[in-house]
Design a protein around this motif. Structure first.
Motif, PDB file in Angstrom:
ATOM      1  N   PRO A 118       0.842  -1.196   0.000  1.00 12.18           N
ATOM      2  CA  PRO A 118       0.000   0.000   0.000  1.00 12.18           C
ATOM      3  C   PRO A 118       0.883   1.255   0.000  1.00 12.18           C
ATOM      4  O   PRO A 118       2.044   1.194   0.449  1.00 12.18           O
ATOM      5  N   HIS A 119       0.373   2.359  -0.505  1.00 11.02           N
ATOM      6  CA  HIS A 119       1.106   3.625  -0.509  1.00 11.02           C
ATOM      7  C   HIS A 119       0.124   4.752  -0.231  1.00 11.02           C
ATOM      8  O   HIS A 119      -1.092   4.551  -0.304  1.00 11.02           O
ATOM      9  N   CYS A 160       5.630   9.761  -0.396  1.00 14.47           N
ATOM     10  CA  CYS A 160       4.844   8.725   0.240  1.00 14.47           C
ATOM     11  C   CYS A 160       5.132   8.766   1.743  1.00 14.47           C
ATOM     12  O   CYS A 160       6.243   9.046   2.165  1.00 14.47           O
ATOM     13  N   THR A 162       3.905   6.158   3.887  1.00 12.78           N
ATOM     14  CA  THR A 162       3.498   4.861   4.424  1.00 12.78           C
ATOM     15  C   THR A 162       4.697   4.232   5.130  1.00 12.78           C
ATOM     16  O   THR A 162       5.819   4.300   4.621  1.00 12.78           O
ATOM     17  N   HIS A 168      10.099   3.989   1.821  1.00 13.58           N
ATOM     18  CA  HIS A 168       9.290   4.372   0.657  1.00 13.58           C
ATOM     19  C   HIS A 168       9.943   5.556  -0.064  1.00 13.58           C
ATOM     20  O   HIS A 168       9.981   5.593  -1.290  1.00 13.58           O
ATOM     21  N   MET A 173       9.919   7.507  -3.899  1.00 14.70           N
ATOM     22  CA  MET A 173       8.549   8.034  -3.851  1.00 14.70           C
ATOM     23  C   MET A 173       8.486   9.505  -3.446  1.00 14.70           C
ATOM     24  O   MET A 173       8.124   9.853  -2.323  1.00 14.70           O
TER      25      MET A 173
HETATM   26 CU   LIG Z   1       4.877   4.241  -0.659  1.00 12.34          CU
END
Ligand SMILES: [Cu+2]
Length: 477
Positions: A118-119, A160, A162, A168, A173
């Motif tokens: 998931p992100h 991101c 997460t 991430h 990201m």
């Molecule tokens: Cu991510």
């Protein structure tokens, strides 16, 4: 009039002023909380670096629909070095987003069904919980949506958020969102998107094959790669940025980190204008501007003379040994009054002889195939030989001989390794032209010399051949 009457007139007058000013406000279509009236809607044009969406010419706020897709994909960190990047839109850095201050942004985050994780997204341009992170937690094969008003103008990083957040970001990201001020930015001839990032791999810089993320190095903040736009060489050679003499250039510079602060500098020009940290203040005549991790800067300069300008992180080992080197090729007529070019060159040898580089530990490694040597050799060439012999191997007349179709070593390929190991000085003739310079001996490992020699023998129109580290060791004696 008595004093009571005067007071009354004054009160009525002040009340009138107050009401008048309220009327004024409503006529510029602002609601009570300062948010502009939204007219119409648009789907935002998103671009991959180094491109930037066109300037916004609207003089009103609109509903901007942004569609951004997270894609996990294997790409090259450097020629021959692969990495499993996590991206906003399919490349690193993520897509460039451009909106106007006051716009109501309807944000759609999609996570490609092929993703393993998931992100979400935290946009620094958002006033609200987590910059949107909490609202956009998106499982593979899902899409989430939230909206925000772009209250503050400026150049903002998004990333991101997460867990593990650092990982991430370290996998690529991040990207930039520009919130243009209502009146727009001043017009320039060229705009580019440049974003720095640091990467941490199991193998050291240049080690070929698919490289895994290395948490240990990330915690110690010891990256193997520091790059612009996601790859060593993303902005060099035929991918260099281009401009003409007399043009004005604006660079939207971001730094995704996750760890390092960038000392952003362009070798060969001076920033006429900098918006430090991507804010509103305007600074002038700047050589190097700091770009914090998770931050940005806007730099502007006029291209005064033809040159290959070099974009660097001036923490300079990162540039020449870890990849943070880009190019902006400025073409046009020379302006000798601004820059003369070299006016003299003579041999100057200080006491102590030719310069050498400090010893480097020899890393034991499995024997490389010829193809692997060429790939690794290309990287050694770029960081060690190219400054003199040039990227295209043509050298520079009167100073550095060509390696392109060189007849100097055509009939005796071992002269290449000999030259690298021991250096070379005195009169030589290459392809009919005379040279009388000094090539310092190169302190590289046997493996590096074998690779770079193999690369040279198989590039620039030369006849081919292969050199092993053992051959190099023999020649050292
Ligand atoms: Cu991510």
């Amino acid at each position: 009039m008595n004093t009571k009457q005067i007071k009354l007139v004054a009160i009525v007058f002040i009340l009138g002023l107050f009401m008048g000013s309220c009327k004024n406000n409503s006529s510029t279509s602002k609601s009570s909380n300062g948010v502009e009236e939204i007219k119409g809607e648009e789907v935002a044009v998103l671009t991959d670096a180094p491109n930037v969406p066109p300037p916004i010419t609207r003089d009103y706020a609109t509903k901007m629909i942004v569609n951004l897709e997270v894609i996990e994909k294997e790409m090259e960190m450097m020629d021959g070095v692969k990495y499993n990047f996590w991206t906003f839109g399919g490349s690193v850095p993520g897509k460039f987003i451009r909106v106007r201050q006051g716009d109501f942004v309807e944000f759609h985050l999609k996570n490609n069904p092929s993703s393993k994780l998931p992100h979400n997204i935290d946009l620094h341009a958002v006033s609200g919980q987590g910059g949107g992170a909490a609202a956009t937690f998106t499982a593979p094969g899902h899409e989430t949506q939230f909206s925000f008003t772009a209250l503050n103008s400026g150049l903002y990083i998004y990333h991101c958020a997460t867990a593990p957040v650092g990982m991430h970001i370290a996998n690529g990201m991040y990207g930039l969102i520009l919130v243009e001020p209502k009146e727009g930015l001043p017009k320039v001839d060229k705009e580019f998107y440049v974003c720095q990032g640091d990467f941490y791999t199991k193998g050291n810089y240049g080690e070929s094959g698919l490289q895994q993320f290395n948490m240990d190095k990330a915690l110690k903040e010891q990256p193997d790669y520091v790059v612009f736009n996601g790859k060593v060489g993303a902005l060099t050679g035929d991918k260099a940025l281009k401009a003409k003499v007399g043009e004005t250039v604006r660079l939207f510079v971001g730094n995704g980190g996750p760890n390092l602060v960038s000392s952003f500098h362009v070798i060969g020009d001076i920033f006429d204008n900098v918006y430090p940290e991507g804010g509103t203040t305007l600074n002038h005549n700047v050589q190097t501007t700091l770009v914090p991790a998770g931050g940005s800067a806007i730099t502007e300069f006029k291209c005064d003379v033809p040159a290959t300008l070099i974009l660097v992180d001036h923490s300079i080992f990162r540039t020449f040994n870890k990849g943070s080197l880009g190019m902006l090729k400025v073409e046009g007529n020379e302006m000798k009054s601004i820059y003369s070019g070299q006016q003299d060159d003579r041999i100057y040898q200080a006491e102590g002889g030719a310069q050498t580089m400090p010893d480097e530990p020899v890393v034991a490694a499995k024997p490389l195939t010829k193809e692997e040597k060429i790939t690794q050799g290309k990287a050694v060439y770029a960081s060690t030989c190219q400054a003199c012999h040039q990227a295209d191997g043509k050298g520079i007349d009167g100073a550095f001989p060509p390696l392109l179709n060189s007849d100097y070593f055509a009939s005796n390929p071992s002269l290449v390794t000999k030259t690298i190991i021991h250096g070379l000085s005195g009169k030589i003739t290459v392809n009919g032209k005379a040279f009388d310079g000094v090539m310092p001996k190169q302190t590289l490992s046997d493996a590096q010399i074998a690779s770079v020699a193999t690369f040279v023998l198989n590039s620039f129109g030369n006849k081919g051949g292969e050199v092993s580290p053992a051959d190099v060791a023999k020649q050292r004696k």
